[in-house]
Design a protein around this motif. Structure first.
Motif, mmCIF file in Angstrom:
data_model
loop_
_atom_site.group_PDB
_atom_site.id
_atom_site.type_symbol
_atom_site.label_atom_id
_atom_site.label_comp_id
_atom_site.label_asym_id
_atom_site.label_seq_id
_atom_site.Cartn_x
_atom_site.Cartn_y
_atom_site.Cartn_z
ATOM 1 N N ILE A 173 3.247 16.677 -0.815
ATOM 2 C CA ILE A 173 2.291 15.717 -0.517
ATOM 3 C C ILE A 173 2.884 14.403 -1.059
ATOM 4 N N LEU A 174 3.474 14.641 -2.399
ATOM 5 C CA LEU A 174 3.995 13.483 -3.070
ATOM 6 C C LEU A 174 5.111 12.837 -2.166
ATOM 7 N N GLY A 175 6.028 13.827 -1.504
ATOM 8 C CA GLY A 175 6.848 13.132 -0.709
ATOM 9 C C GLY A 175 6.451 12.277 0.461
ATOM 10 N N LEU A 176 5.397 12.933 1.031
ATOM 11 C CA LEU A 176 4.665 12.151 2.153
ATOM 12 C C LEU A 176 4.162 11.122 1.868
ATOM 13 N N LEU A 177 3.409 10.989 0.761
ATOM 14 C CA LEU A 177 2.772 9.893 0.204
ATOM 15 C C LEU A 177 3.998 8.658 -0.074
ATOM 16 N N GLY A 178 5.015 9.210 -0.807
ATOM 17 C CA GLY A 178 5.957 8.159 -1.073
ATOM 18 C C GLY A 178 6.515 7.517 0.334
ATOM 19 N N ILE A 179 6.856 8.374 1.219
ATOM 20 C CA ILE A 179 7.148 7.931 2.678
ATOM 21 C C ILE A 179 6.354 6.802 3.286
ATOM 22 N N GLY A 180 5.044 7.337 3.174
ATOM 23 C CA GLY A 180 3.968 6.300 3.693
ATOM 24 C C GLY A 180 3.875 5.018 2.945
ATOM 25 N N ILE A 181 4.086 5.100 1.407
ATOM 26 C CA ILE A 181 3.870 3.772 0.973
ATOM 27 C C ILE A 181 5.089 2.873 1.270
ATOM 28 N N MET A 182 6.315 3.474 1.215
ATOM 29 C CA MET A 182 7.751 2.903 1.629
ATOM 30 C C MET A 182 7.390 1.968 2.818
ATOM 31 N N LEU A 183 6.874 2.803 3.817
ATOM 32 C CA LEU A 183 6.973 2.299 5.121
ATOM 33 C C LEU A 183 5.774 1.233 5.335
ATOM 34 N N PHE A 184 4.571 1.524 4.592
ATOM 35 C CA PHE A 184 3.460 0.662 4.956
ATOM 36 C C PHE A 184 3.072 -0.281 3.804
ATOM 37 N N ALA A 185 3.259 -0.164 2.644
ATOM 38 C CA ALA A 185 2.903 -0.797 1.452
ATOM 39 C C ALA A 185 4.126 -0.820 0.545
ATOM 40 N N ARG A 186 5.014 -1.729 1.062
ATOM 41 C CA ARG A 186 6.150 -1.581 0.178
ATOM 42 C C ARG A 186 6.151 -2.054 -1.179
ATOM 43 N N ARG A 187 5.013 -2.782 -1.694
ATOM 44 C CA ARG A 187 5.031 -2.990 -2.864
ATOM 45 C C ARG A 187 4.115 -1.880 -3.893
ATOM 46 N N GLY A 188 3.952 -0.777 -3.251
ATOM 47 C CA GLY A 188 3.354 0.155 -4.061
ATOM 48 C C GLY A 188 1.715 -0.030 -4.050
ATOM 49 N N LEU A 189 1.118 0.903 -4.876
ATOM 50 C CA LEU A 189 -0.335 0.913 -4.807
ATOM 51 C C LEU A 189 -0.729 -0.515 -5.420
ATOM 52 N N TRP A 190 -0.185 -0.662 -6.697
ATOM 53 C CA TRP A 190 -0.487 -1.902 -7.562
ATOM 54 C C TRP A 190 -0.272 -3.113 -6.869
ATOM 55 N N GLY A 191 0.955 -3.180 -6.394
ATOM 56 C CA GLY A 191 1.241 -4.488 -5.626
ATOM 57 C C GLY A 191 0.563 -4.735 -4.342
ATOM 58 N N THR A 192 -0.054 -3.732 -3.778
ATOM 59 C CA THR A 192 -0.877 -4.090 -2.401
ATOM 60 C C THR A 192 -2.312 -4.307 -3.088
ATOM 61 N N PHE A 193 -2.600 -3.848 -4.140
ATOM 62 C CA PHE A 193 -4.105 -4.165 -4.647
ATOM 63 C C PHE A 193 -3.809 -5.669 -5.222
ATOM 64 N N VAL A 194 -2.689 -6.166 -5.787
ATOM 65 C CA VAL A 194 -2.818 -7.495 -6.296
ATOM 66 C C VAL A 194 -2.895 -8.425 -5.029
ATOM 67 N N ASP A 195 -1.966 -7.825 -3.953
ATOM 68 C CA ASP A 195 -1.977 -8.792 -2.695
ATOM 69 C C ASP A 195 -3.178 -8.887 -2.007
ATOM 70 N N ARG A 196 -4.041 -7.792 -2.022
ATOM 71 C CA ARG A 196 -5.264 -7.855 -1.412
ATOM 72 C C ARG A 196 -6.377 -8.802 -1.996
ATOM 73 N N THR A 197 -6.348 -8.440 -3.365
ATOM 74 C CA THR A 197 -7.486 -9.189 -4.083
ATOM 75 C C THR A 197 -6.906 -10.315 -4.798
ATOM 76 N N GLY A 198 -5.795 -10.551 -4.875
ATOM 77 C CA GLY A 198 -5.307 -11.722 -5.783
ATOM 78 C C GLY A 198 -5.484 -11.441 -7.304
ATOM 79 N N LEU A 199 -6.099 -10.443 -7.696
ATOM 80 C CA LEU A 199 -6.245 -10.217 -9.051
ATOM 81 C C LEU A 199 -5.070 -9.665 -9.789
ATOM 82 N N ASP A 200 -4.485 -10.464 -10.225
ATOM 83 C CA ASP A 200 -3.162 -10.005 -10.927
ATOM 84 C C ASP A 200 -3.479 -9.934 -12.629
ATOM 85 N N LEU A 201 -3.641 -9.006 -13.064
ATOM 86 C CA LEU A 201 -4.166 -8.976 -14.342
ATOM 87 C C LEU A 201 -3.002 -9.165 -15.533
#
Lengths: 358, 206
Positions: free
Chosen positions: A304-332
Motif C-alpha cells: 500500500i505504501l509503495g502504491l501511495l508513493g507512486i501515486g503521490i510522485m505522479l499526481f502530487a509531486r510536492r507530497g501531502l503537505w505541499g499539496t495542502f499548502v498549494d490548495r489552501t495557501g495556508l503555509d504554517l
C-alpha cells in the motif's frame, strides 16, 4: 485568505503544537510502555526523514547512503560502551561526532558526482562501510555483538527516572531513550527552520532553483552543500547510536540496512512532502497509521505504501503537505522573507539624472 | 588605472577558437558595448570575465589584480556583476528574495541593511509592486529587469549586461534602457562603479 485569519490560524496552530509537545513529554508518566516504544520508533524515523529532507529536498543531494551514518553511529556507541567502558549517553554523542567526521571524506569523494551518480556513489560508500564494520573482530565481525547485560540499567539518569515514574528499570530505560529521541527531533526541527531562514539557508534555496545563477551572485554551492551533508551526518549518527542503544544488539546488516534507514525514509519524505519543512512529520504520521491499520495483514502495508508513493510522485509531486499548502495557501511555517513595506521617502540618495549608454 | 583589463585572452571549445587573443582596458565610469552576430563569442567573453568559464590563455585583471584563476563566486565578491542572456531567476524565491540572496552573498550587505538596500533597487527597476511574487511567473520584461536588479544587488564595480534587451519590443527596450540609465555613473561614481553594457542587436543598442 486574509491576513488576520491567517494570523489566528498560525497562533492556534502554535498553541496546538505546544500542547502536543507538552503531552509528548508527559507521556511516559501515564502511557503504557508499548506506546512509548512505538513512539520511540516514530520519532527516530522522523529524525532520519528530516535529515534526508534537508539533503534531498533542500540541498538537492539525493543520497541513498544515509544508512552509513546510522551504522557508524551504532558501531561507535557499541565501541564506546564495550571497548572503552563509557556511559551510553556519552556514546551517543561519540556516535554523532564520528558519523559527522566520516561525512567529510564521504563528501570529498561523492561530491564529484552529480544526480543519479551521486546516489549510486553514496550507496557504494555506505556498503564499503558495512563491509568494513563486518571486519571489526572486537565487535563480533560479521555476526555482530550485543551490549553487555545491565549496560542500559547503569546508564546515567535511569535510576532517577525509575524513582520518578515508579516503574521497572526496563521501562525507565525506554522512557529515557524516548525523551532523548523527542529532544533530538524537536531540536532538529527548530534548527532546520532557523537554518533555512538564515543567510545560508536562503543561498541554499537559490542553489536549488539555479546553481549557475547562484554562483554568479556569490553563493558557493559546494561549501553550503558540504555543510548540510556533514550536519546531516551528525544528526543521523546521533539517531543511529540512540536506536541501537535501545535495540542493544548490532550487526553490520542491521546497522547499515539500506531498506530500513534510507528506503523507508525516502518514502516517508516523498509522501509527506519533499522540500517542505512539515512534510516529514506528515509522512511519518501516515506511515505509522498504515503500519498500525494493516498490522494484521503482514507486509501488505508495504505494498500500500509503495502504491501511495507512486501515486503521490505522479499526481502530487510536492507530497501531502505541499499539496495542502498549494490548495489552501495556508503555509504554517513560511520560509519566505517578506519585502519590507516602505511608506516614507527612500533612505538612500535620490536617483541621479538618467544617462544614456553607448 | 583601468578597472578591468583583458590581456590576450583566448578560449577554445575543441577545435573552435571562440575567443581569439582579446585585449582591452575598461576605465572607471566607462560604458563599453560589444557587438557581433550570433555565435561571435560575446557571451563566451562574458563568461570568461565572470569566471563561469576558465580562459585557456591570457590574463584578466580587476583593479590591477590578476583574477584569471579566481572562481565565479570570488569575482562576484570582487565586484563583477552580470545578467544572463536568457533570464535565470531563482524561480521559487520571491522577487525580493532574489535580490536578498545577491545582496547578502555577493554584495556582502549586512542583515540589517539588506531590506532597505534591496527595496531601493526594486523601486529603481520598477519591480517594487511585484516584490513578494514568485519570480517564476514574471513576464519577459520584468524578468529582464530582475536580471538587472539582481546584478545590481551584488554591488558590482563592473556590470555585464548580456543582451539585456534581447527579445523585447521597441518600447519595452527603451523603457529598460531608461532603467539602466538610472543606475549608471553619477550615483555610484563615488564608489567607483562603472557600467559595461553589451547590446548585440541594432534595436537594443540605445
Amino acid at each position: 485568505m486574509n491576513l488576520s485569519s491567517l494570523a489566528t490560524g498560525r497562533s492556534s496552530v502554535m498553541i496546538l503544537s505546544v500542547v502536543i509537545v507538552a503531552t509528548l513529554f508527559a507521556l511516559p508518566f501515564f502511557a503504557p510502555r508499548t506506546v512509548i516504544q512505538d513512539l520511540f520508533g516514530v520519532l527516530t524515523l522522523l529524525v532520519l526523514a528530516m535529515n534526508w529532507n534537508m539533503l534531498a529536498g533542500f540541498a538537492g543531494l539525493v543520497s541513498v547512503g544515509q544508512q552509513a551514518f546510522v551504522g557508524i553511529g551504532a558501531y561507535a556507541i557499541f565501541a564506546a560502551v564495550i571497548l572503552w567502558g563509557l556511559d551510553p549517553l556519552v556514546g551517543i554523542l561519540i556516535g554523532g561526532l564520528v558519523a559527522a567526521l566520516f561525512a567529510v571524506p564521504m563528501a570529498f569523494f561523492t561530491f564529484r558526482l552529480n544526480g543519479a551518480y551521486f546516489a549510486i556513489g553514496t550507496w557504494v560508500v555506505a556498503d564499503i562501510a558495512r563491509l568494513a564494520a563486518g571486519q571489526w573482530k572486537a565487535l563480533g565481525g560479521g555476526t555482530g555483538t550485543s551490549l553487555p547485560k545491565g549496560t542500559t540499567k547503569d546508564m546515567f539518569g535511569v535510576d532517577a527516572i525509575k524513582h520518578l515514574l515508579d516503574v521497572s528499570t526496563a521501562a525507565a530505560t525506554d522512557a529515557l531513550t524516548y525523551w532523548i529521541a523527542l529532544v533530538l527531533a524537536l531540536v532538529l526541527f527548530v534548527a532546520s527552520y532557523l537554518f533555512l531562514r538564515s543567510r545560508i539557508g536562503l543561498g541554499l534555496q537559490a542553489i536549488r532553483d539555479n546553481a549557475n545563477a547562484a554562483r554568479s551572485v556569490g553563493v558557493d554551492p559546494v561549501r553550503i552543500k558540504a555543510a548540510i551533508f556533514i550536519l546531516s551526518g551528525l544528526g543521523i549518527g546521533l539517531c543511529g547510536a540512540l536506536m541501537f542503544l535501545q535495540i542493544t544488539r548490532v550487526t553490520p546488516d542491521a546497522a547499515f540496512s539500506v531498506i530500513d534507514w534510507t528506503a523507508f525514509v525516502i518514502f516517508v519524505v516523498v509522501i509527506g512532502g519533499i522540500g517542505t519543512l512539515p512534510g516529514p512529520i506528515v509522512g511519518v504520521a501516515v506511515f505509522y497509521c498504515l503500519q498500525r491499520l494493516m498490522a494484521d495483514y503482514g507486509t501488505v502495508y508495504l505494498i500500500i505504501l509503495g502504491l501511495l508513493g507512486i501515486g503521490i510522485m505522479l499526481f502530487a509531486r510536492r507530497g501531502l503537505w505541499g499539496t495542502f499548502v498549494d490548495r489552501t495557501g495556508l503555509d504554517l511555517l513560511p520560509l519566505r522573507h517578506m519585502a519590507p513595506t516602505r511608506s516614507g521617502p527612500s533612505a538612500l540618495p535620490p536617483l541621479p539624472a538618467t544617462q544614456t549608454l553607448a | 588605472m583601468p578597472i578591468l583589463t583583458l590581456k590576450a585572452v583566448s578560449k577554445s571549445f575543441g577545435a573552435l577558437k571562440v575567443t581569439d587573443d582579446v585585449s582591452f582596458d575598461l576605465s572607471d565610469g566607462e560604458a563599453l558595448g560589444i557587438i557581433g552576430p550570433n555565435g561571435a563569442g560575446k557571451s563566451t567573453l562574458f563568461n570568461l570575465i565572470t569566471g563561469n568559464f576558465a580562459a585557456d590563455s591570457g590574463q584578466i585583471f580587476l583593479d590591477g589584480r590578476d583574477v584569471t584563476r579566481d572562481s565565479a563566486m570570488k569575482r562576484c565578491e570582487s565586484g563583477v556583476g552580470r545578467s544572463f542572456q536568457i533570464p535565470q531567476p531563482f524561480g521559487r524565491l520571491s522577487v525580493y528574495e532574489n535580490l536578498l540572496v545577491a545582496a547578502r552573498f555577493g554584495g556582502t550587505v549586512s542583515a540589517a541593511d539588506a531590506p532597505d538596500f534591496c527595496m531601493d533597487i526594486l523601486e529603481r527597476t520598477c519591480l517594487a509592486p511585484q516584490a513578494d511574487r514568485e519570480a517564476v511567473g514574471l513576464p519577459l520584461l520584468q524578468r529582464k529587469r530582475l536580471e538587472l536588479a539582481r546584478a545590481m544587488a551584488t554591488r558590482p564595480r563592473i556590470i555585464l549586461l548580456d543582451e539585456i534587451a534581447g527579445g523585447l519590443t521597441e518600447p519595452e527596450c527603451r523603457e529598460l534602457v531608461a532603467t539602466i540609465g538610472k543606475f549608471t555613473l553619477p550615483a555610484r561614481r563615488s564608489s567607483g562603479s562603472s557600467t559595461y553594457c553589451m547590446p548585440s542587436t541594432a534595436s537594443s543598442s540605445a
